[in-house]
Design a protein around this motif. Structure first.
Motif, PDB file in Angstrom:
ATOM      1  N   ALA A  45       0.829  -1.212   0.000  1.00  0.00           N
ATOM      2  CA  ALA A  45       0.000   0.000   0.000  1.00  0.00           C
ATOM      3  C   ALA A  45       0.859   1.258   0.000  1.00  0.00           C
ATOM      4  N   GLY A  46       0.882   1.973  -1.133  1.00  0.00           N
ATOM      5  CA  GLY A  46       1.635   3.213  -1.227  1.00  0.00           C
ATOM      6  C   GLY A  46       0.766   4.410  -0.873  1.00  0.00           C
ATOM      7  N   GLU A  47       1.353   5.368  -0.152  1.00  0.00           N
ATOM      8  CA  GLU A  47       0.608   6.555   0.270  1.00  0.00           C
ATOM      9  C   GLU A  47       1.472   7.800   0.134  1.00  0.00           C
ATOM     10  N   VAL A  48       0.816   8.939  -0.063  1.00  0.00           N
ATOM     11  CA  VAL A  48       1.508  10.223  -0.189  1.00  0.00           C
ATOM     12  C   VAL A  48       1.077  11.130   0.954  1.00  0.00           C
ATOM     13  N   HIS A  49       2.054  11.791   1.585  1.00  0.00           N
ATOM     14  CA  HIS A  49       1.814  12.699   2.702  1.00  0.00           C
ATOM     15  C   HIS A  49       2.521  14.026   2.396  1.00  0.00           C
ATOM     16  N   HIS A  50       2.196  15.062   3.147  1.00  0.00           N
ATOM     17  CA  HIS A  50       2.899  16.326   2.942  1.00  0.00           C
ATOM     18  C   HIS A  50       2.909  17.167   4.217  1.00  0.00           C
ATOM     19  N   PHE A  51       3.768  18.190   4.195  1.00  0.00           N
ATOM     20  CA  PHE A  51       3.814  19.195   5.259  1.00  0.00           C
ATOM     21  C   PHE A  51       3.246  20.472   4.652  1.00  0.00           C
ATOM     22  N   SER A  52       2.279  21.055   5.314  1.00  0.00           N
ATOM     23  CA  SER A  52       1.629  22.237   4.762  1.00  0.00           C
ATOM     24  C   SER A  52       2.253  23.544   5.236  1.00  0.00           C
ATOM     25  N   ALA A  53       2.995  23.509   6.356  1.00  0.00           N
ATOM     26  CA  ALA A  53       3.597  24.737   6.891  1.00  0.00           C
ATOM     27  C   ALA A  53       5.097  24.743   6.616  1.00  0.00           C
ATOM     28  N   VAL A  73       2.229  17.977   9.433  1.00  0.00           N
ATOM     29  CA  VAL A  73       2.164  16.788   8.579  1.00  0.00           C
ATOM     30  C   VAL A  73       0.705  16.427   8.302  1.00  0.00           C
ATOM     31  N   GLU A  74       0.413  16.107   7.044  1.00  0.00           N
ATOM     32  CA  GLU A  74      -0.948  15.743   6.633  1.00  0.00           C
ATOM     33  C   GLU A  74      -0.889  14.410   5.885  1.00  0.00           C
ATOM     34  N   THR A  75      -1.490  13.385   6.496  1.00  0.00           N
ATOM     35  CA  THR A  75      -1.515  12.043   5.905  1.00  0.00           C
ATOM     36  C   THR A  75      -2.918  11.659   5.452  1.00  0.00           C
ATOM     37  N   ASN A  76      -3.882  12.560   5.658  1.00  0.00           N
ATOM     38  CA  ASN A  76      -5.292  12.358   5.335  1.00  0.00           C
ATOM     39  C   ASN A  76      -5.999  11.393   6.286  1.00  0.00           C
ATOM     40  N   ILE A  77      -5.334  11.056   7.396  1.00  0.00           N
ATOM     41  CA  ILE A  77      -5.959  10.266   8.466  1.00  0.00           C
ATOM     42  C   ILE A  77      -5.558  10.923   9.782  1.00  0.00           C
ATOM     43  N   ASP A  78      -6.523  11.458  10.517  1.00  0.00           N
ATOM     44  CA  ASP A  78      -6.235  12.235  11.721  1.00  0.00           C
ATOM     45  C   ASP A  78      -5.378  11.490  12.738  1.00  0.00           C
ATOM     46  N   ILE A  79      -5.730  10.235  13.035  1.00  0.00           N
ATOM     47  CA  ILE A  79      -4.977   9.499  14.050  1.00  0.00           C
ATOM     48  C   ILE A  79      -3.542   9.251  13.592  1.00  0.00           C
ATOM     49  N   ARG A  80      -3.353   9.071  12.295  1.00  0.00           N
ATOM     50  CA  ARG A  80      -1.991   8.871  11.779  1.00  0.00           C
ATOM     51  C   ARG A  80      -1.202  10.177  11.852  1.00  0.00           C
ATOM     52  N   ASN A  81      -1.855  11.302  11.590  1.00  0.00           N
ATOM     53  CA  ASN A  81      -1.182  12.599  11.756  1.00  0.00           C
ATOM     54  C   ASN A  81      -0.669  12.729  13.181  1.00  0.00           C
ATOM     55  N   GLU A  82      -1.529  12.397  14.152  1.00  0.00           N
ATOM     56  CA  GLU A  82      -1.158  12.501  15.559  1.00  0.00           C
ATOM     57  C   GLU A  82      -0.008  11.569  15.903  1.00  0.00           C
ATOM     58  N   ARG A  83      -0.066  10.341  15.410  1.00  0.00           N
ATOM     59  CA  ARG A  83       0.980   9.372  15.712  1.00  0.00           C
ATOM     60  C   ARG A  83       2.312   9.753  15.073  1.00  0.00           C
ATOM     61  N   MET A  84       2.272  10.247  13.854  1.00  0.00           N
ATOM     62  CA  MET A  84       3.514  10.659  13.210  1.00  0.00           C
ATOM     63  C   MET A  84       4.131  11.840  13.930  1.00  0.00           C
ATOM     64  N   THR A  85       3.293  12.791  14.320  1.00  0.00           N
ATOM     65  CA  THR A  85       3.801  13.957  15.044  1.00  0.00           C
ATOM     66  C   THR A  85       4.435  13.532  16.363  1.00  0.00           C
ATOM     67  N   GLU A  86       3.749  12.652  17.088  1.00  0.00           N
ATOM     68  CA  GLU A  86       4.240  12.226  18.403  1.00  0.00           C
ATOM     69  C   GLU A  86       5.476  11.337  18.318  1.00  0.00           C
ATOM     70  N   HIS A  87       5.450  10.333  17.463  1.00  0.00           N
ATOM     71  CA  HIS A  87       6.498   9.316  17.468  1.00  0.00           C
ATOM     72  C   HIS A  87       7.640   9.561  16.477  1.00  0.00           C
ATOM     73  N   VAL A  88       7.336  10.135  15.329  1.00  0.00           N
ATOM     74  CA  VAL A  88       8.376  10.337  14.317  1.00  0.00           C
ATOM     75  C   VAL A  88       8.970  11.742  14.402  1.00  0.00           C
TER      76      VAL A  88
END
Length: 194
Positions: A45-53, A73-88
């Protein structure tokens, strides 16, 4: 984050080339500037994400600076945005910063409507780490006071080199995934105006 900084740095270098004919500061345009990256989970499963700021500038002296707000960071899934911000991205408190210096005398100005490919080098910092980066960028002079800078090819970055492997491991565990790619393609699109 480092990949963002890398993209931003490359963009600033290219923008400087396009702006060499003027003596004013150039600033990125909000809403028209973005850094995107891809990921593949479970090998299928390939996905595209971006940073808007993303904000960047080039001074008349050739000093480059660009900052990426990793919490955007915007991954188009709210919980994934939160997890990426927190963990990555270290809870979103860190900012990726790109810096460098350009010899403005060696750069030539582009005419309106013209494009140019450039090989760019720069330095980025994130989470206390510093990395040298390289990229091939395309710059297009949209107007006397407006320039588009974008990646000509993908920039391939290693999560290990970026120091974010532990965060990727955490994401895999939280989402019950068997794998997330450890090399990510990055693209940059920046519009600068003076």
């Amino acid at each position: 984050m480092k990949f963002l900084a890398t993209v931003a740095t490359a963009t600033l270098f290219v923008a400087t080339a396009a702006f060499a004919g003027g003596h004013a500061n150039w600033a990125s345009v909000d809403g028209e500037s973005s850094v995107a990256f891809g990921s593949i989970k479970n090998d299928t499963a390939g996905e595209v994400h971006h940073f808007s700021a993303v904000k960047g500038s080039v001074s008349e002296a050739g000093e480059l600076a660009i900052m990426i707000d990793v919490s955007s960071v915007e991954t188009n899934i709210d919980i994934r945005n939160e997890r990426m911000t927190e963990h990555v991205f270290q809870g979103g408190s860190a900012t990726a910063v790109l810096s460098g210096e350009i010899d403005m005398e060696e750069l030539t100005a582009l005419e309106v409507g013209a494009t140019r490919l450039m090989d760019i080098e720069g330095t980025l910092t994130f989470g206390g780490l510093e990395t040298d980066v390289e990229a091939k960028m395309l710059v297009a002079r949209l107007g006397e006071d407006r320039v588009l800078v974008t990646t000509a090819d993908f920039i391939m970055l290693s999560t290990e080199d970026l120091g974010i492997d532990a965060g990727i491991d955490a994401l895999m565990e939280l989402a019950s995934l068997s794998g997330i790619t450890r090399v990510t393609p990055v693209s940059v699109r920046m519009v600068f105006e003076k």
